[in-house]
Design an enzyme around this catalytic site. Structure first.
Site, PDB file in Angstrom:
ATOM      1  N   TRP A 141      63.594  40.347  36.622  1.00 23.52           N
ATOM      2  CA  TRP A 141      62.317  39.593  36.344  1.00 23.52           C
ATOM      3  C   TRP A 141      62.777  37.990  35.894  1.00 23.52           C
ATOM      4  O   TRP A 141      64.199  37.776  35.563  1.00 23.52           O
ATOM      5  CB  TRP A 141      61.512  40.109  35.119  1.00 23.52           C
ATOM      6  CG  TRP A 141      59.919  39.584  35.188  1.00 23.52           C
ATOM      7  CD1 TRP A 141      59.274  38.923  34.570  1.00 23.52           C
ATOM      8  CD2 TRP A 141      59.236  40.345  36.276  1.00 23.52           C
ATOM      9  NE1 TRP A 141      57.841  38.927  34.776  1.00 23.52           N
ATOM     10  CE2 TRP A 141      57.874  39.783  36.055  1.00 23.52           C
ATOM     11  CE3 TRP A 141      59.183  41.197  37.230  1.00 23.52           C
ATOM     12  CZ2 TRP A 141      56.565  40.039  36.711  1.00 23.52           C
ATOM     13  CZ3 TRP A 141      58.286  41.505  38.136  1.00 23.52           C
ATOM     14  CH2 TRP A 141      56.705  40.965  37.739  1.00 23.52           C
ATOM     15  N   ASP A 202      59.059  29.327  34.003  1.00 29.91           N
ATOM     16  CA  ASP A 202      57.936  28.776  33.609  1.00 29.91           C
ATOM     17  C   ASP A 202      57.011  30.031  33.535  1.00 29.91           C
ATOM     18  O   ASP A 202      57.117  31.153  33.976  1.00 29.91           O
ATOM     19  CB  ASP A 202      57.524  27.977  34.908  1.00 29.91           C
ATOM     20  CG  ASP A 202      57.206  28.586  36.178  1.00 29.91           C
ATOM     21  OD1 ASP A 202      58.212  29.605  36.383  1.00 29.91           O
ATOM     22  OD2 ASP A 202      56.475  28.262  36.980  1.00 29.91           O
ATOM     23  N   GLU A 205      56.521  32.241  36.192  1.00 31.30           N
ATOM     24  CA  GLU A 205      57.611  33.479  36.366  1.00 31.30           C
ATOM     25  C   GLU A 205      58.477  33.127  37.604  1.00 31.30           C
ATOM     26  O   GLU A 205      59.183  34.092  38.291  1.00 31.30           O
ATOM     27  CB  GLU A 205      57.099  34.831  36.106  1.00 31.30           C
ATOM     28  CG  GLU A 205      55.964  35.025  35.237  1.00 31.30           C
ATOM     29  CD  GLU A 205      55.653  36.438  34.997  1.00 31.30           C
ATOM     30  OE1 GLU A 205      55.714  37.164  34.017  1.00 31.30           O
ATOM     31  OE2 GLU A 205      55.331  37.089  36.164  1.00 31.30           O
TER      32      GLU A 205
HETATM   33  C1  NOJ Z   1      55.258  38.044  40.207  1.00 37.21           C
HETATM   34  C2  NOJ Z   1      54.577  37.170  39.226  1.00 37.21           C
HETATM   35  O1  NOJ Z   1      54.070  37.600  38.243  1.00 37.21           O
HETATM   36  C3  NOJ Z   1      53.978  36.106  39.882  1.00 37.21           C
HETATM   37  O2  NOJ Z   1      53.802  34.924  39.132  1.00 37.21           O
HETATM   38  C4  NOJ Z   1      55.144  35.525  40.902  1.00 37.21           C
HETATM   39  O3  NOJ Z   1      54.602  34.289  41.709  1.00 37.21           O
HETATM   40  C5  NOJ Z   1      55.442  36.367  41.974  1.00 37.21           C
HETATM   41  N1  NOJ Z   1      55.895  37.533  41.054  1.00 37.21           N
HETATM   42  C6  NOJ Z   1      56.444  35.822  42.895  1.00 37.21           C
HETATM   43  O4  NOJ Z   1      57.711  35.623  42.067  1.00 37.21           O
HETATM   44  C1  NOJ Z   2      51.433  36.240  37.304  1.00 31.39           C
HETATM   45  C2  NOJ Z   2      51.151  34.833  36.553  1.00 31.39           C
HETATM   46  O1  NOJ Z   2      51.850  33.948  37.147  1.00 31.39           O
HETATM   47  C3  NOJ Z   2      51.898  35.069  35.063  1.00 31.39           C
HETATM   48  O2  NOJ Z   2      51.471  33.670  34.527  1.00 31.39           O
HETATM   49  C4  NOJ Z   2      51.023  35.962  34.240  1.00 31.39           C
HETATM   50  O3  NOJ Z   2      51.796  35.970  33.217  1.00 31.39           O
HETATM   51  C5  NOJ Z   2      51.019  37.393  35.020  1.00 31.39           C
HETATM   52  N1  NOJ Z   2      50.754  37.396  36.400  1.00 31.39           N
HETATM   53  C6  NOJ Z   2      50.200  38.448  34.239  1.00 31.39           C
HETATM   54  O4  NOJ Z   2      48.970  38.129  34.483  1.00 31.39           O
END
Ligand code: NOJ
Ligand code: NOJ
Length: 484
Positions: A141, A202, A205
Site C-alpha cells: 500500500w 498523500d 494514496e
Molecule cells: C486505491 C486508492 O485508494 C486510490 O486512491 C488510488 O487512486 C488507487 N488505489 C490507485 O493507486
Molecule cells: C481512496 C481515496 O483516494 C482515499 O482518500 C480514501 O481514504 C480511500 N479511497 C477510502 O475511502
C-alpha cells in the site's frame, strides 16, 4: 442503537420516511435536510459494533471494507454535528457512546506495530488502513500516510471541546471516555510533533513527498496541541508545539506558486505516481475546509478566505469544467436550476473507482466546492469587507459579476455597499449549484457512491461511500451558518 446493518435496510427506512417527497426535485433546502438525515443514517450504519468505521460496505471491486484513519476521523467529526446543533439528551448519549467506540477502536489500532513502523517510534501511526477487527493492513500500500493522525487529533480535540460545552455529551463520555480520548490524542499529537517532516503518501494514496493537504492538517493539529497543553498548564510541551507551528507555517508558504497562480499539491516528490504534471488538486480545498474548523475564522493562513485558496478553487473549476463532458449539462430537466461543474481529484487522475483507466468527478470533491462557497459567504459576512486582489479576482468575477464595473479589477467591497447583499446571495447560490450537481448524479433514494461517470453521469466506484455522506453533512452545516 448500534446496528450492524449496512446500506440497503436504512435506504428502505429512509424511503419510508420521505414518502411523498422526491429527492430529485424541489428546493435545494429540502434536499439538504432530507440528505442530512440520510447521511446521518449512512454514517451510523457504516460504523460497526466495535467502533470501526468502514469506508464503504463494498467488499469487492473495490474492497473498501476497512477502517481508514483519515475517512474515519472526518466521519466521526461530521457525525457529531447533530450534537453541536442541539440534539435531545437521549440522542446525545447515543452519540457519546458511538464516540467512545470510535476512540476504543482507535486506541487498539494505535497500540500495534504496522508495516509503517514500530510502536516506540510512533511511526506505526502512519498506517493508513486497518482490517475491521483492528489489525493493521498488511498488504502492499502507499504508506505511511501522515494526514490520518493529524485529522484524528483534530477530531478528538474537538470532541473534548464539545464535552466542555455540552453537559449531556460530557455525561455520556464520562471520565473514562475523556481519559480514553486524551490517551488517543496524546499519541497522535506526539506523532505530528516529531514526524511532520517525514515524506509520506498523500491522501489519495498515490504520491510520496510533502503534501499541502497533509501539511495544513499538521499545522492545525499543532496549533490545537499547543492550546491543549497550555490549558493543561504543561508549558514545556506547549512551547515545543509552538516552535513547530512556526516551522510548519514557514514550510506551508512554499506551496503557493505565483507563476501558476495556484497552490501546488505536492513538493519534494520522492516516489509513487509521476504523471501529476499540473500539480493542481482539489485536496487543497479539502485542506482549507478540514483544517479551518479548529479555529473558525481565525485560521490565519490558507483558510477559505485566503485569496490563494480561492485562486486554486477557480483553477479547479475551470479545469474540470473542460475535462468532464458531463459538465456540459447545465440544467436539471424541467427546472431552471443551474448546475455547477462536477469536480474530480486532479486533472490527470486515472483511478476509475476500481482500477486504472480514466478519472471521474467525485461527490466529495464537488461538495467541497459547495461548502467552500458557503464558508466564504459566512466568513465574509462576519468580517464585513472583502478586498479583491489579483489572485481572487477571477473567482469573484465568476460568482458575482455585478461587483465590477467594466475594466475594474481590484477593489474593496464592504457591508455598506449596495452590492454586498447580492455578493452573499450569489455565493450561496453558487454553493447550491454544486449541491445541485451532486443531487443530479445521486441515486433516486439519495445514495452516493464515490464517483460519477464523466460521460454518462452514472454513479461509479465504491457504493455508499461514508466520506461522501460526511461531505454533504458538513456542507449543509456550513450553509445554515451562512444563512444565519
Ligand atoms: C486505491 C486508492 O485508494 C486510490 O486512491 C488510488 O487512486 C488507487 N488505489 C490507485 O493507486
Ligand atoms: C481512496 C481515496 O483516494 C482515499 O482518500 C480514501 O481514504 C480511500 N479511497 C477510502 O475511502
Amino acid at each position: 442503537m448500534f446496528s450492524f446493518v449496512i446500506g440497503s435496510l436504512h435506504v428502505n427506512a429512509d424511503t419510508e420516511r420521505s414518502k411523498g417527497f422526491d429527492l430529485k426535485h424541489g428546493p435545494i433546502e429540502q434536499w439538504y435536510s432530507a440528505m442530512a438525515q440520510k447521511a446521518e443514517h449512512m454514517m451510523q450504519s457504516n460504523q460497526l459494533q466495535n467502533g470501526a468505521i468502514i469506508a464503504s460496505p463494498s467488499r469487492h471491486e473495490p474492497d473498501y471494507y476497512y477502517h481508514w484513519t483519515r475517512d474515519a476521523a472526518l466521519t466521526m467529526d461530521a457525525m457529531l454535528l447533530p450534537v453541536r446543533n442541539g440534539s435531545s439528551p437521549k440522542v446525545t448519549a447515543e452519540y457519546a457512546a458511538r464516540a467512545i467506540k470510535y476512540l476504543d477502536f482507535s486506541l487498539q489500532t494505535q497500540r500495534q506495530e504496522s508495516l509503517s513502523g514500530s510502536v516506540e517510534s510512533l511511526r506505526n501511526l502512519g498506517e493508513p488502513k486497518y482490517y475491521v477487527d483492528g489489525r493493521p493492513f498488511d498488504g502492499p500500500w502507499g504508506r505511511p500516510q501522515a494526514d490520518g493522525p493529524a485529522l484524528r487529533a483534530l477530531t478528538v480535540l474537538r470532541l473534548l471541546e464539545l464535552a466542555k460545552e455540552n453537559r449531556d455529551f460530557a455525561q455520556g463520555l464520562g471520565s473514562s471516555g475523556v481519559t480514553l480520548a486524551q490517551e488517543v490524542v496524546r499519541r497522535d499529537l506526539q506523532y505530528v510533533l516529531l514526524r511532520w517532516r517525514d515524506a509520506s503518501f498523500d491522501l489519495w494514496e498515490e504520491v510520496q513527498g510533502s503534501h499541502f493537504y497533509t501539511r495544513l492538517a499538521q499545522y492545525q493539529a499543532l496549533i490545537a496541541g499547543a492550546k491543549y497543553f497550555t490549558e493543561k498548564k504543561d508549558q514545556n510541551i506547549a512551547a515545543k508545539f509552538q516552535r513547530e507551528v512556526a516551522a510548519v507555517k514557514a514550510d506551508l508558504e512554499r506551496f503557493w506558486s505565483e507563476d501558476r497562480g495556484y497552490i501546488l499539491t505536492t513538493l519534494d516528490r520522492s516516489g509513487g505516481l509521476d504523471y501529476k504534471t499540473s500539480n493542481l488538486d482539489s485536496s487543497v480545498i479539502l485542506a482549507a475546509l478540514h483544517a479551518a474548523e479548529v479555529q473558525e475564522n481565525k485560521l490565519d493562513i490558507y483558510g477559505p478566505l485566503d485569496d490563494r485558496i480561492l485562486a486554486t478553487a477557480q483553477e479547479l473549476k475551470t479545469a474540470f469544467n473542460r475535462i468532464y463532458p458531463v459538465n456540459n449539462i447545465r440544467q436539471s430537466k424541467g427546472s431552471s436550476v443551474f448546475l455547477e461543474p462536477g469536480i474530480g481529484r486532479y486533472p490527470e487522475d486515472r483511478y476509475d473507482g476500481v482500477g486504472s483507466s480514466e478519472g471521474h468527478p467525485w461527490f466529495l470533491a464537488t461538495m467541497a466546492l459547495s461548502e467552500l462557497h458557503y464558508r466564504v459567504a459566512q466568513q465574509l459576512d462576519a468580517k464585513g469587507s472583502l478586498v479583491i486582489t489579483q489572485r481572487n479576482y477571477a473567482f469573484f468575477r465568476d460568482v458575482s459579476p455585478s461587483l465590477f464595473s467594466p475594466g475594474q479589477k481590484t477593489r474593496t467591497v464592504s457591508k455598506k455597499d449596495s452590492q454586498w447583499q447580492a455578493l452573499i446571495t450569489d455565493l450561496i447560490r453558487a454553493g447550491d449549484g454544486y449541491a445541485e450537481r451532486v443531487r443530479f448524479h445521486s441515486g433516486d433514494d439519495g445514495a452516493l457512491s464515490e464517483q460519477f461517470n464523466r460521460y454518462s453521469g452514472f454513479m461509479r466506484g465504491a457504493r455508499d461511500l461514508t466520506w461522501s455522506y460526511a461531505s454533504v453533512a458538513t456542507a449543509w452545516h456550513a450553509r445554515k451558518k451562512a444563512l444565519n
